[in-house]
Design an enzyme around this catalytic site. Structure first.
Site, PDB file in Angstrom:
ATOM      1  N   HIS A 163      10.320  -1.282  -1.798  1.00 46.84           N
ATOM      2  CA  HIS A 163      12.118  -1.406  -0.759  1.00 46.84           C
ATOM      3  C   HIS A 163      12.353  -2.310  -1.069  1.00 46.84           C
ATOM      4  CE1 HIS A 163       9.978   1.333   1.878  1.00 46.84           C
ATOM      5  NE2 HIS A 163       8.913   0.607   2.079  1.00 46.84           N
ATOM      6  N   ASP A 199       3.924   6.469  -2.928  1.00 44.73           N
ATOM      7  CA  ASP A 199       3.590   5.552  -1.000  1.00 44.73           C
ATOM      8  C   ASP A 199       4.219   6.769  -0.598  1.00 44.73           C
ATOM      9  OD1 ASP A 199       3.746   2.399  -0.769  1.00 44.73           O
ATOM     10  OD2 ASP A 199       4.393   3.222   0.919  1.00 44.73           O
ATOM     11  N   HIS A 201       6.097   6.217   1.617  1.00 44.49           N
ATOM     12  CA  HIS A 201       7.383   5.273   2.393  1.00 44.49           C
ATOM     13  C   HIS A 201       8.604   5.302   0.770  1.00 44.49           C
ATOM     14  CE1 HIS A 201       5.290   3.471   5.207  1.00 44.49           C
ATOM     15  NE2 HIS A 201       5.721   3.792   5.940  1.00 44.49           N
ATOM     16  N   ASP A 288      -0.842   5.138   1.401  1.00 43.72           N
ATOM     17  CA  ASP A 288      -0.469   5.210   3.223  1.00 43.72           C
ATOM     18  C   ASP A 288      -0.242   6.369   2.760  1.00 43.72           C
ATOM     19  OD1 ASP A 288       1.592   4.765   1.371  1.00 43.72           O
ATOM     20  OD2 ASP A 288       3.135   3.220   2.610  1.00 43.72           O
TER      21      ASP A 288
HETATM   22  C1  SP5 Z   1       5.446  -1.044   1.195  1.00 42.40           C
HETATM   23  C2  SP5 Z   1       5.699  -0.537   2.605  1.00 42.40           C
HETATM   24  O1  SP5 Z   1       4.914   0.516   3.011  1.00 42.40           O
HETATM   25  N1  SP5 Z   1       6.361  -0.468   3.536  1.00 42.40           N
HETATM   26  C3  SP5 Z   1       6.261   0.808   5.181  1.00 42.40           C
HETATM   27  C4  SP5 Z   1       7.434  -0.163   5.400  1.00 42.40           C
HETATM   28  C5  SP5 Z   1       7.099   0.849   7.060  1.00 42.40           C
HETATM   29  N2  SP5 Z   1       7.773  -0.646   8.138  1.00 42.40           N
HETATM   30  C6  SP5 Z   1       8.321   0.187   9.216  1.00 42.40           C
HETATM   31  C7  SP5 Z   1       6.410   0.127  10.346  1.00 42.40           C
HETATM   32  C8  SP5 Z   1       7.256   1.105  11.485  1.00 42.40           C
HETATM   33  C9  SP5 Z   1       5.567   0.341  12.437  1.00 42.40           C
HETATM   34  N3  SP5 Z   1       5.132   1.274  13.532  1.00 42.40           N
HETATM   35  C10 SP5 Z   1       3.840   0.836  13.783  1.00 42.40           C
HETATM   36  C11 SP5 Z   1       3.448   2.308  14.495  1.00 42.40           C
HETATM   37  C12 SP5 Z   1       2.349   1.811  15.461  1.00 42.40           C
HETATM   38  N4  SP5 Z   1       1.312   3.273  16.121  1.00 42.40           N
HETATM   39 ZN    ZN Z   2       4.863   2.248   2.069  1.00 44.06          ZN
END
Ligand code: SP5
Ligand code: ZN
Length: 347
Positions: A163, A199, A201, A288
């Site tokens: 990211h 990934d 994302h 993930d």
């Molecule tokens: C590298 C990588 O996988 N980065 C991912 C970043 C995601 N950030 C947003 C996370 C939002 C947290 N959501 C919590 C949900 C709980 N059920």
């Molecule tokens: Zn990710």
């Protein structure tokens, strides 16, 4: 599989991230890499070595000097605001969106945090710089080993990288390890390098770094940004710009996409990679996509990751796997090592 292990990863240890109005414990934690290291040991998948550090100049091939200076000094500057900050993670609270100016770097450190970040989910801690810098070393070492003739290498490091852009951090990422690995191979004489990002994302940082270039093909399979982080990049119509037109391939899948749909996208990705005929491949390896991941909504099972590694191996390219996301900590070791073993045992 030759693994480069960044033992300084645990220096980055965030306490909290902002989520829906409150601070929640970080998902991106040292135990993630500990689990993968333990599983690698159990499965005996080849040598695990300590990376050498690379010259600081190497980072400037991907990141801007002023961003690197910010990141290197961030913790000192944060504590200088108030000695009590030594016990707190640093977070941004203001951002220069659209009509605001990002060409002038403010003196105020809180304003710098906003200038160089994209979210409030990515804490800077006392050891963030050292962990991220040694992680970049780790990725560059994994890339260099391919140039020396290795078939498959693995950069076991955190924080992740995909990211992070040329001049910003976010999504738990600070330095773009995959981009640094690809750029290193080009600087070492490779003419074309491809990056496959699997990934959950979208790898917005990696895409943006190479968007106007035709020496790096970026292919990403990820959750549709309409519903998932990073939200503002990763759509199918982003195909590259200028000389880079046609060298960016996004394969977004809807929320809750089936494993069959995911593997169909992997097939499309592999065809595009093959057509490009790169000299080497960098894989942004996030797991993930796992059914049990607490952040995500795809359904891959642990055994599926063997097939992922196998399919990547059939490309027949020297391949550097760079560890990215994956937050189901207990299963993380098995899922990651399954990809690596699938790669190693194919053919
Ligand atoms: C590298 C990588 O996988 N980065 C991912 C970043 C995601 N950030 C947003 C996370 C939002 C947290 N959501 C919590 C949900 C709980 N059920
Ligand atoms: Zn990710």
């Amino acid at each position: 599989m030759l693994t480069f292990y960044n033992e300084l990863h645990s220096q980055h240890r965030g306490r909290h991230e902002f989520f829906r109005g409150e601070l929640v414990p970080c998902f991106e934690k040292p135990e993630r890499v500990d689990q993968v290291l333990a599983e690698l040991g159990r499965r005996g998948l080849g040598q695990i070595v300590t990376p050498h550090s690379v010259p600081p100049m190497t980072l400037e091939r991907v990141h801007t000097p002023r961003y690197l200076a910010f990141l290197r000094n961030a913790w000192t500057d944060w504590v200088a605001l108030d000695p009590a900050n030594a016990g707190k993670d640093a977070f941004p609270a203001v951002w220069p969106v659209r009509t605001l100016r990002s060409d002038i770097e403010p003196d105020n450190f809180c304003a710098k945090l906003g200038l160089y970040s994209m979210d409030s989910g990515t804490p800077i801690t006392s050891g963030t710089w050292i962990a991220a810098k040694s992680g970049a070393d780790c990725a560059v070492n994994a890339a260099h080993a391919l140039r020396l003739g290795e078939r498959g290498t693995f950069a076991l490091t955190r924080p992740p990288g995909h990211h992070a852009g040329a001049d910003f951090y976010g999504g738990y990422c600070f330095l773009n390890n995959a981009a640094l690995a690809a750029q290193h191979m080009l600087d070492d004489g490779a003419r074309k390098v491809a990056i496959l990002d699997i990934d959950y994302h979208h790898g917005n940082g990696t895409q943006s770094i190479f968007y106007d270039r035709n020496d790096v093909l970026f292919v990403s399979i990820h959750a549709d940004p309409r519903s998932e982080y990073p939200f503002y990049l990763g759509h199918a119509d982003e195909t590259g710009h200028g000389a880079g037109l046609g060298f960016n391939v996004n394969l977004p899948l809807p929320h809750g996409a089936s494993t069959q749909a995911w593997f169909a996208a992997l097939e499309t990705a592999c065809l595009r990679l093959q057509m490009f005929q790169p000299e080497a491949l960098v894989v942004s390896l996030g797991v993930d996509t796992f059914a049990g991941d607490p952040l995500s909504h795809f359904g891959l099972q642990s055994a599926d990751y063997l097939r992922v590694g196998e399919r990547i191996a059939y490309l027949g390219l020297p391949t550097a796997f760079i560890f990215e996301g994956g937050y189901a900590v207990k299963e993380l070791g098995v899922n990651v090592v399954n990809v690596l073993e699938g790669f190693d045992t194919a053919l």
